[in-house]
Design a protein around this motif. Structure first.
Motif, PDB file in Angstrom:
ATOM      1  N   GLY A 108      34.388  55.460  43.044  1.00  0.00           N
ATOM      2  CA  GLY A 108      33.706  55.581  41.766  1.00  0.00           C
ATOM      3  C   GLY A 108      32.793  56.793  41.696  1.00  0.00           C
ATOM      4  O   GLY A 108      32.637  57.414  40.647  1.00  0.00           O
ATOM      5  N   GLU A 109      32.221  57.152  42.849  1.00  0.00           N
ATOM      6  CA  GLU A 109      31.344  58.326  42.850  1.00  0.00           C
ATOM      7  C   GLU A 109      32.124  59.600  42.574  1.00  0.00           C
ATOM      8  O   GLU A 109      31.569  60.588  42.107  1.00  0.00           O
ATOM      9  CB  GLU A 109      30.586  58.413  44.179  1.00  0.00           C
ATOM     10  CG  GLU A 109      29.423  57.430  44.193  1.00  0.00           C
ATOM     11  CD  GLU A 109      28.811  57.223  45.570  1.00  0.00           C
ATOM     12  OE1 GLU A 109      29.073  58.044  46.460  1.00  0.00           O
ATOM     13  OE2 GLU A 109      28.082  56.242  45.717  1.00  0.00           O
ATOM     14  N   ARG A 157      34.458  59.491  40.395  1.00  0.00           N
ATOM     15  CA  ARG A 157      35.009  59.133  39.083  1.00  0.00           C
ATOM     16  C   ARG A 157      36.496  58.808  39.195  1.00  0.00           C
ATOM     17  O   ARG A 157      37.301  59.210  38.343  1.00  0.00           O
ATOM     18  CB  ARG A 157      34.788  60.230  38.037  1.00  0.00           C
ATOM     19  CG  ARG A 157      33.380  60.788  37.977  1.00  0.00           C
ATOM     20  CD  ARG A 157      32.329  59.734  37.714  1.00  0.00           C
ATOM     21  NE  ARG A 157      32.423  59.111  36.387  1.00  0.00           N
ATOM     22  CZ  ARG A 157      31.799  57.986  36.056  1.00  0.00           C
ATOM     23  NH1 ARG A 157      31.077  57.335  36.947  1.00  0.00           N
ATOM     24  NH2 ARG A 157      31.909  57.501  34.851  1.00  0.00           N
ATOM     25  N   CYS A 158      36.852  58.121  40.262  1.00  0.00           N
ATOM     26  CA  CYS A 158      38.251  57.757  40.482  1.00  0.00           C
ATOM     27  C   CYS A 158      38.367  56.262  40.759  1.00  0.00           C
ATOM     28  O   CYS A 158      37.470  55.659  41.332  1.00  0.00           O
ATOM     29  CB  CYS A 158      38.817  58.499  41.688  1.00  0.00           C
ATOM     30  SG  CYS A 158      39.185  60.220  41.360  1.00  0.00           S
ATOM     31  N   GLU A 159      39.504  55.725  40.343  1.00  0.00           N
ATOM     32  CA  GLU A 159      39.833  54.365  40.734  1.00  0.00           C
ATOM     33  C   GLU A 159      40.015  54.312  42.246  1.00  0.00           C
ATOM     34  O   GLU A 159      40.249  55.332  42.898  1.00  0.00           O
ATOM     35  CB  GLU A 159      41.139  53.907  40.064  1.00  0.00           C
ATOM     36  CG  GLU A 159      41.008  53.702  38.576  1.00  0.00           C
ATOM     37  CD  GLU A 159      42.178  52.914  37.983  1.00  0.00           C
ATOM     38  OE1 GLU A 159      43.092  52.512  38.734  1.00  0.00           O
ATOM     39  OE2 GLU A 159      42.172  52.713  36.761  1.00  0.00           O
ATOM     40  N   ALA A 195      30.320  50.295  39.936  1.00  0.00           N
ATOM     41  CA  ALA A 195      29.052  51.011  40.127  1.00  0.00           C
ATOM     42  C   ALA A 195      27.870  50.067  40.217  1.00  0.00           C
ATOM     43  O   ALA A 195      26.920  50.330  40.956  1.00  0.00           O
ATOM     44  CB  ALA A 195      28.847  52.010  38.988  1.00  0.00           C
ATOM     45  N   ARG A 255      33.978  49.523  35.513  1.00  0.00           N
ATOM     46  CA  ARG A 255      32.975  50.583  35.700  1.00  0.00           C
ATOM     47  C   ARG A 255      32.887  51.061  37.146  1.00  0.00           C
ATOM     48  O   ARG A 255      31.807  51.291  37.678  1.00  0.00           O
ATOM     49  CB  ARG A 255      31.604  50.106  35.199  1.00  0.00           C
ATOM     50  CG  ARG A 255      31.591  49.772  33.683  1.00  0.00           C
ATOM     51  CD  ARG A 255      30.250  49.283  33.193  1.00  0.00           C
ATOM     52  NE  ARG A 255      29.849  48.045  33.828  1.00  0.00           N
ATOM     53  CZ  ARG A 255      30.295  46.835  33.484  1.00  0.00           C
ATOM     54  NH1 ARG A 255      31.164  46.683  32.498  1.00  0.00           N
ATOM     55  NH2 ARG A 255      29.873  45.770  34.117  1.00  0.00           N
ATOM     56  N   PHE A 256      34.057  51.220  37.769  1.00  0.00           N
ATOM     57  CA  PHE A 256      34.133  51.737  39.144  1.00  0.00           C
ATOM     58  C   PHE A 256      33.254  50.938  40.113  1.00  0.00           C
ATOM     59  O   PHE A 256      32.813  51.471  41.134  1.00  0.00           O
ATOM     60  CB  PHE A 256      33.727  53.217  39.190  1.00  0.00           C
ATOM     61  CG  PHE A 256      34.649  54.143  38.455  1.00  0.00           C
ATOM     62  CD1 PHE A 256      36.024  54.122  38.684  1.00  0.00           C
ATOM     63  CD2 PHE A 256      34.145  55.072  37.551  1.00  0.00           C
ATOM     64  CE1 PHE A 256      36.876  54.997  38.023  1.00  0.00           C
ATOM     65  CE2 PHE A 256      34.988  55.950  36.887  1.00  0.00           C
ATOM     66  CZ  PHE A 256      36.354  55.913  37.117  1.00  0.00           C
ATOM     67  N   ARG A 287      33.136  51.756  45.605  1.00  0.00           N
ATOM     68  CA  ARG A 287      32.133  52.635  44.980  1.00  0.00           C
ATOM     69  C   ARG A 287      32.282  54.077  45.440  1.00  0.00           C
ATOM     70  O   ARG A 287      31.986  54.999  44.683  1.00  0.00           O
ATOM     71  CB  ARG A 287      30.731  52.123  45.268  1.00  0.00           C
ATOM     72  CG  ARG A 287      30.247  51.106  44.233  1.00  0.00           C
ATOM     73  CD  ARG A 287      28.758  50.942  44.298  1.00  0.00           C
ATOM     74  NE  ARG A 287      28.343  50.444  45.589  1.00  0.00           N
ATOM     75  CZ  ARG A 287      28.194  49.143  45.868  1.00  0.00           C
ATOM     76  NH1 ARG A 287      28.390  48.235  44.936  1.00  0.00           N
ATOM     77  NH2 ARG A 287      27.837  48.754  47.067  1.00  0.00           N
ATOM     78  N   ARG A 319      41.059  59.216  37.487  1.00  0.00           N
ATOM     79  CA  ARG A 319      40.107  58.401  36.743  1.00  0.00           C
ATOM     80  C   ARG A 319      40.696  57.036  36.369  1.00  0.00           C
ATOM     81  O   ARG A 319      40.002  56.038  36.369  1.00  0.00           O
ATOM     82  CB  ARG A 319      39.674  59.145  35.472  1.00  0.00           C
ATOM     83  CG  ARG A 319      38.596  58.406  34.708  1.00  0.00           C
ATOM     84  CD  ARG A 319      38.152  59.162  33.481  1.00  0.00           C
ATOM     85  NE  ARG A 319      37.083  58.412  32.825  1.00  0.00           N
ATOM     86  CZ  ARG A 319      37.278  57.399  32.001  1.00  0.00           C
ATOM     87  NH1 ARG A 319      38.508  57.005  31.695  1.00  0.00           N
ATOM     88  NH2 ARG A 319      36.260  56.755  31.469  1.00  0.00           N
ATOM     89  N   ASP A 320      41.990  57.019  36.047  1.00  0.00           N
ATOM     90  CA  ASP A 320      42.578  55.769  35.562  1.00  0.00           C
ATOM     91  C   ASP A 320      43.873  55.466  36.304  1.00  0.00           C
ATOM     92  O   ASP A 320      44.842  54.998  35.719  1.00  0.00           O
ATOM     93  CB  ASP A 320      42.829  55.869  34.060  1.00  0.00           C
ATOM     94  CG  ASP A 320      43.702  57.062  33.723  1.00  0.00           C
ATOM     95  OD1 ASP A 320      44.032  57.845  34.653  1.00  0.00           O
ATOM     96  OD2 ASP A 320      44.057  57.230  32.547  1.00  0.00           O
ATOM     97  N   PRO A 338      37.805  52.482  35.258  1.00  0.00           N
ATOM     98  CA  PRO A 338      36.675  53.269  34.754  1.00  0.00           C
ATOM     99  C   PRO A 338      35.812  52.485  33.769  1.00  0.00           C
ATOM    100  O   PRO A 338      34.598  52.675  33.721  1.00  0.00           O
ATOM    101  CB  PRO A 338      37.347  54.465  34.074  1.00  0.00           C
ATOM    102  CG  PRO A 338      38.766  54.081  33.884  1.00  0.00           C
ATOM    103  CD  PRO A 338      39.092  53.084  34.945  1.00  0.00           C
TER     104      PRO A 338
END
Ligand SMILES: [Zn+2]
Length: 154
Positions: free
Chosen positions: A22-23, A25-27, A116, A113-114, A19, A54-55, A86
């Motif tokens: 994810g915060e 916005r990265c794998e 999240a 979704r990371f 996570r 991101r991906d 993502p």
């Protein structure tokens, strides 16, 4: 083959690491280690140094060297890897190409979704678990039931 056992404490720690990516916005990828001599309990999560987007995630050579040193000094091996996407969870061509685990029976897990919204309680609803076959193909395996390759245990 014997399923791998994932203690909930290790899962909880792993979800936190994922996570954090994810915060941004990265794998992010994390590795689960077991004693090289054998053993099916994933006692330890290892977060390798990684370049991410991101991906995308990538382990540069110095990160792989650090990982190898850690494995050697602790007499450990990487039994499984887990990374975030993502959006949807699937095993991409890049995932197959850049997989860190490469032995037959290795597991590669992907969370959507990371991670999240993923918790220890929802983990098995959200994750996709792939196993490397003897033919070198990543096969989707069931999350529950007699053919499950991963058991989550307190
Ligand atoms: Zn991926």
């Amino acid at each position: 083959m014997t399923p791998l056992v994932l203690p909930t404490a290790v899962l909880h720690e792993t979800l936190g690491l994922l996570r954090n990516g994810g915060e941004l916005r990265c794998e992010r990828v994390a590795l689960w280690l077991t004693p090289a001599a054998g053993g099916s309990v994933l006692r330890e999560v290892y977060e390798p140094y990684q370049e991410t987007a991101r991906d995308y995630f990538h382990l540069p050579p110095e990160s792989l060297q650090a990982l190898m040193a850690r494995l050697k000094s602790g007499r450990l091996k990487v039994a499984a890897q887990i990374h975030t996407h993502p959006a949807e969870a699937f095993h991409s061509k890049a995932d197959a190409k850049w997989a860190i685990v490469r032995h037959s029976g290795a597991l590669s897990l992907v969370l959507p979704r990371f991670a999240a919204t993923t918790t220890v309680a929802t983990f098995l609803e959200e994750v996709k678990i792939f196993e490397l076959s003897e033919a070198g193909e990543w096969m989707l395996t069931p999350n529950r039931g007699p053919d499950a390759r991963l058991l989550v245990r307190p």
